[in-house]
Design a protein around this motif. Structure first.
Motif, PDB file in Angstrom:
ATOM      1  N   ALA A   1       0.940  -1.159   0.091  1.00 24.27           N
ATOM      2  CA  ALA A   1       0.121   0.060   0.207  1.00 24.27           C
ATOM      3  C   ALA A   1       0.924   1.199   0.097  1.00 24.27           C
ATOM      4  O   ALA A   1       0.536   2.296  -0.547  1.00 24.27           O
ATOM      5  CB  ALA A   1      -0.928  -0.029   1.250  1.00 24.27           C
ATOM      6  N   ALA A   2       2.041   1.162   0.463  1.00 27.17           N
ATOM      7  CA  ALA A   2       3.133   2.436   0.545  1.00 27.17           C
ATOM      8  C   ALA A   2       3.449   2.523  -0.827  1.00 27.17           C
ATOM      9  O   ALA A   2       3.859   3.733  -1.374  1.00 27.17           O
ATOM     10  CB  ALA A   2       4.063   2.229   1.501  1.00 27.17           C
ATOM     11  N   ALA A   3       3.791   1.100  -1.400  1.00 27.54           N
ATOM     12  CA  ALA A   3       4.313   1.415  -2.625  1.00 27.54           C
ATOM     13  C   ALA A   3       3.538   2.071  -3.812  1.00 27.54           C
ATOM     14  O   ALA A   3       3.768   2.771  -4.853  1.00 27.54           O
ATOM     15  CB  ALA A   3       4.818   0.028  -3.115  1.00 27.54           C
ATOM     16  N   VAL A   4       2.392   1.573  -3.591  1.00 29.91           N
ATOM     17  CA  VAL A   4       1.217   2.300  -4.258  1.00 29.91           C
ATOM     18  C   VAL A   4       1.136   3.810  -4.384  1.00 29.91           C
ATOM     19  O   VAL A   4       1.060   4.683  -5.226  1.00 29.91           O
ATOM     20  CB  VAL A   4      -0.241   1.599  -4.270  1.00 29.91           C
ATOM     21  N   GLN A   5       1.242   4.234  -3.020  1.00 25.55           N
ATOM     22  CA  GLN A   5       1.205   5.679  -2.915  1.00 25.55           C
ATOM     23  C   GLN A   5       2.165   6.346  -3.401  1.00 25.55           C
ATOM     24  O   GLN A   5       2.330   7.516  -3.950  1.00 25.55           O
ATOM     25  CB  GLN A   5       0.936   5.862  -1.192  1.00 25.55           C
TER      26      GLN A   5
ATOM     27  N   LEU B   1       3.772   1.023  -8.082  1.00 24.10           N
ATOM     28  CA  LEU B   1       3.063   0.011  -8.963  1.00 24.10           C
ATOM     29  C   LEU B   1       1.755   0.105  -8.497  1.00 24.10           C
ATOM     30  O   LEU B   1       1.408   1.160  -7.734  1.00 24.10           O
ATOM     31  CB  LEU B   1       3.526  -1.298  -8.118  1.00 24.10           C
ATOM     32  N   THR B   2       1.006  -0.791  -9.126  1.00 26.93           N
ATOM     33  CA  THR B   2      -0.685  -0.757  -8.710  1.00 26.93           C
ATOM     34  C   THR B   2      -1.104  -2.076  -8.737  1.00 26.93           C
ATOM     35  O   THR B   2      -0.310  -3.025  -9.234  1.00 26.93           O
ATOM     36  CB  THR B   2      -1.229   0.097 -10.308  1.00 26.93           C
TER      37      THR B   2
ATOM     38  N   ALA C   1      -0.369 -13.320 -17.298  1.00 22.54           N
ATOM     39  CA  ALA C   1      -1.620 -12.832 -16.834  1.00 22.54           C
ATOM     40  C   ALA C   1      -1.604 -12.556 -15.593  1.00 22.54           C
ATOM     41  O   ALA C   1      -2.652 -12.027 -14.859  1.00 22.54           O
ATOM     42  CB  ALA C   1      -2.771 -13.847 -17.380  1.00 22.54           C
ATOM     43  N   ILE C   2      -0.758 -13.010 -14.808  1.00 23.73           N
ATOM     44  CA  ILE C   2      -0.717 -12.625 -13.308  1.00 23.73           C
ATOM     45  C   ILE C   2      -0.540 -11.311 -12.826  1.00 23.73           C
ATOM     46  O   ILE C   2       0.239 -10.542 -13.520  1.00 23.73           O
ATOM     47  CB  ILE C   2       0.619 -13.629 -12.495  1.00 23.73           C
ATOM     48  N   THR C   3      -1.279 -10.677 -12.108  1.00 23.63           N
ATOM     49  CA  THR C   3      -1.321  -9.471 -11.555  1.00 23.63           C
ATOM     50  C   THR C   3      -0.606  -9.520 -10.188  1.00 23.63           C
ATOM     51  O   THR C   3      -0.457 -10.525  -9.484  1.00 23.63           O
ATOM     52  CB  THR C   3      -2.695  -8.800 -11.404  1.00 23.63           C
ATOM     53  N   ILE C   4      -0.215  -8.410  -9.565  1.00 25.72           N
ATOM     54  CA  ILE C   4       0.247  -7.979  -8.383  1.00 25.72           C
ATOM     55  C   ILE C   4      -0.953  -8.602  -7.094  1.00 25.72           C
ATOM     56  O   ILE C   4      -0.693  -9.243  -6.069  1.00 25.72           O
ATOM     57  CB  ILE C   4       0.656  -6.546  -8.196  1.00 25.72           C
ATOM     58  N   ARG C   5      -1.956  -8.145  -7.562  1.00 29.51           N
ATOM     59  CA  ARG C   5      -3.280  -8.551  -6.923  1.00 29.51           C
ATOM     60  C   ARG C   5      -3.422 -10.263  -6.554  1.00 29.51           C
ATOM     61  O   ARG C   5      -3.647 -10.457  -5.416  1.00 29.51           O
ATOM     62  CB  ARG C   5      -4.881  -8.015  -7.578  1.00 29.51           C
TER      63      ARG C   5
END
Length: 342
Positions: A85-89, A93-94, A114-118
């Motif tokens: 969450a810090a890296a997204v801020q 990354l997303t 097709a793999i996402t970070i989620r």
């Protein structure tokens, strides 16, 4: 997406720190929860070494040993969710970007592209459920998939080790120190006043992402209070708010597991790790806004915003029981029932 109740109010909260500091080796002078002694006894009878409960930021229950550091084991995963969450801020990354955007060697690999970070953070990337000693970051990239991404919950160390490699490459590309532990400490732990006593490295010398962080109950509780405060420190968001909320949104394959955090939800998942916590079997007696960081040996960090509670339980990892497959006898529902009188 699940929304924590009263999120706007949380954003106005500042973390309480000094008010709940416990002298080294001492228990709280006043136990204000009626079930405190019973819950501590229950924990100690099952290899427990520390219990600490904060109510609205102040000690409501504490055993001795809350200053002694122990490994969080897979509780480390939930810390990595906060780091994400810090890296997204920070714009690194997303959640829904393809891992192959950074792991370029996957771009032409069917399914892996097709793999996402989620998917990685929710244990739905398709990597096998091989609980045990993690491989290094680079070796984890070569682990073959056993399911299509997004279709199955398979809990194991590989997805988080891959996330470590992604974060390492993202930091390097941005001209920052590429050490994920250094990023976690600089970006999250140090601002929160959280001290990590140790953090084990994997076989490649890189900090383990799925396990390995070592801290005391008092330090782990600081992270719980940060979550309870909605990711706000001193009135300002320290991490991306939408991503923080997404950590507590279960997946279709396992509604009881969000992005590195466990949730009190019924689930179709039948794996052994999900079965190791009985919060999924609750019939409504557990607060539905509760979130849980959990590790081997029944390490626990419960955050219950509606009750203004942060609860830490730490224990010795009984390797004999782990190797033999013997159940620990731990029940989250029974512990919380004793503690909260429910």
């Amino acid at each position: 997406m699940m929304q924590f109740p009263m999120m706007r109010q949380w954003r106005a909260m500042a973390l309480v720190t000094a008010a709940w500091l416990v002298p080294h080796g001492a228990a709280a002078s006043a136990q204000t929860l009626p079930g405190c002694d019973a819950a501590i006894a229950y924990s100690q009878a099952r290899d427990g070494v520390a219990v600490l409960v904060l109510e609205d930021g102040r000690i409501a229950c504490a055993s001795a040993g809350v200053d002694v550091s122990h490994e969080l084991w897979s509780g480390t995963k939930s810390l990595i969710g906060l780091v994400a969450a810090a890296a997204v801020q920070d714009g690194l990354l997303t959640l829904d970007e393809a891992a192959a955007a950074t792991i370029t060697e996957w771009r032409d690999v069917p399914q892996k592209n097709a793999i996402t970070i989620r998917h990685l953070l929710s244990m739905t990337s398709g990597h096998p459920s091989a609980v045990g000693r993690p491989q290094g970051y680079a070796a984890s990239l070569d682990v073959p998939l056993t399911q299509a991404p997004g279709t199955a919950f398979q809990y194991g160390p590989t997805p988080l080790q891959i996330f470590g490699e992604i974060l390492k490459r993202k930091l390097s590309a941005g001209g920052q120190d590429a050490d994920p532990r250094a990023y976690a400490e600089r970006r999250l732990l140090q601002p929160l006043g959280v001290t990590v006593a140790d953090w084990r490295n994997g076989p490649d010398g890189q900090p383990l992402m799925p396990q390995g962080a070592v801290m005391s109950a008092k330090q782990w509780a600081r992270l719980g209070e940060f979550v309870r405060a909605g990711g706000v420190q001193n009135g300002k968001p320290l991490v991306d708010g939408a991503t923080l909320r997404a950590l507590f949104d279960g997946s279709t394959p396992n509604p009881a597991y969000g992005l590195t955090w466990w949730l009190p939800r019924a689930t179709p998942a039948k794996d052994a790790v999900t079965a190791a916590t009985d919060i999924t079997q609750a019939g409504g007696e557990l607060p539905q806004d509760m979130v849980l960081a959990a590790g081997a040996g029944d390490q626990r960090l419960y955050v219950i915003p509606s009750r203004k509670l942060t609860i830490v339980r730490q224990a010795r990892l009984n390797m004999a029981n782990v190797l033999s497959g013997k159940a620990s006898g731990w029940s989250d529902r029974q512990f919380l029932g004793l503690l909260l009188g429910s």
